[in-house]
Design a protein around this motif. Structure first.
Motif, PDB file in Angstrom:
ATOM      1  N   ASP A  46       0.915  -1.075   0.087  1.00  0.00           N
ATOM      2  CA  ASP A  46       0.213  -0.114   0.072  1.00  0.00           C
ATOM      3  C   ASP A  46       0.977   1.268   0.021  1.00  0.00           C
ATOM      4  O   ASP A  46       1.460   1.467   0.756  1.00  0.00           O
ATOM      5  N   PRO A  47       0.945   1.916  -1.209  1.00  0.00           N
ATOM      6  CA  PRO A  47       1.892   3.133  -1.265  1.00  0.00           C
ATOM      7  C   PRO A  47       1.364   4.257  -0.172  1.00  0.00           C
ATOM      8  O   PRO A  47       2.257   5.073   0.288  1.00  0.00           O
ATOM      9  N   ALA A  48       0.261   4.300   0.251  1.00  0.00           N
ATOM     10  CA  ALA A  48      -0.439   5.564   1.205  1.00  0.00           C
ATOM     11  C   ALA A  48      -0.011   4.875   2.773  1.00  0.00           C
ATOM     12  O   ALA A  48       0.101   5.766   3.695  1.00  0.00           O
ATOM     13  N   LYS A  49       0.517   3.686   2.832  1.00  0.00           N
ATOM     14  CA  LYS A  49       0.643   3.271   4.135  1.00  0.00           C
ATOM     15  C   LYS A  49       1.819   4.006   4.817  1.00  0.00           C
ATOM     16  O   LYS A  49       1.955   4.296   5.829  1.00  0.00           O
ATOM     17  N   ASP A  50       3.068   4.205   4.185  1.00  0.00           N
ATOM     18  CA  ASP A  50       4.440   4.742   4.606  1.00  0.00           C
ATOM     19  C   ASP A  50       4.324   6.365   4.393  1.00  0.00           C
ATOM     20  O   ASP A  50       5.149   6.743   4.531  1.00  0.00           O
ATOM     21  N   ARG A  51       3.310   6.919   3.684  1.00  0.00           N
ATOM     22  CA  ARG A  51       3.468   8.155   3.427  1.00  0.00           C
ATOM     23  C   ARG A  51       3.137   9.081   4.861  1.00  0.00           C
ATOM     24  O   ARG A  51       2.360   8.829   5.689  1.00  0.00           O
ATOM     25  N   TYR A  52       4.285  10.257   5.088  1.00  0.00           N
ATOM     26  CA  TYR A  52       4.016  10.887   6.233  1.00  0.00           C
ATOM     27  C   TYR A  52       3.258  12.051   6.136  1.00  0.00           C
ATOM     28  O   TYR A  52       2.888  12.721   5.226  1.00  0.00           O
ATOM     29  N   SER A  53       2.354  12.085   7.147  1.00  0.00           N
ATOM     30  CA  SER A  53       1.434  13.186   7.097  1.00  0.00           C
ATOM     31  C   SER A  53       1.588  13.990   8.549  1.00  0.00           C
ATOM     32  O   SER A  53       1.206  13.285   9.492  1.00  0.00           O
ATOM     33  N   GLU A 106      -1.990  13.917  10.572  1.00  0.00           N
ATOM     34  CA  GLU A 106      -2.050  12.556  11.096  1.00  0.00           C
ATOM     35  C   GLU A 106      -1.252  12.200  12.250  1.00  0.00           C
ATOM     36  O   GLU A 106      -1.511  11.986  13.333  1.00  0.00           O
ATOM     37  N   TRP A 107       0.027  12.511  12.275  1.00  0.00           N
ATOM     38  CA  TRP A 107       0.941  12.444  13.233  1.00  0.00           C
ATOM     39  C   TRP A 107       0.725  13.088  14.638  1.00  0.00           C
ATOM     40  O   TRP A 107       0.485  12.415  15.648  1.00  0.00           O
TER      41      TRP A 107
END
Length: 58
Positions: free
Chosen positions: A41-48, A51-52
């Motif tokens: 899933d490419p969105a799984k490791d995306r930093y936000s 959200e953090w």
């Protein structure tokens, strides 16, 4: 080859017919099932940053 025995007991004859020989040998390659893993899933490791903050600071 082993000589066959004649038995008077029908139960023994039935057992010998059913269990008289070993099942075929299973190779190691046949014991392992290989399947490709699910697509990453490419969105799984995306930093936000938002959200953090929500997950760790509130």
């Amino acid at each position: 080859m082993e000589p066959t025995r004649q038995s008077a007991d029908p139960a023994e004859a039935a057992r010998r017919t059913r269990f008289g020989e070993l099942p075929r040998r299973i190779r190691v390659e046949e014991m392992v099932e290989e399947r490709p893993a699910g697509a990453p899933d490419p969105a799984k490791d995306r930093y936000s940053a938002g959200e953090w903050l929500v997950r760790w600071c509130l």
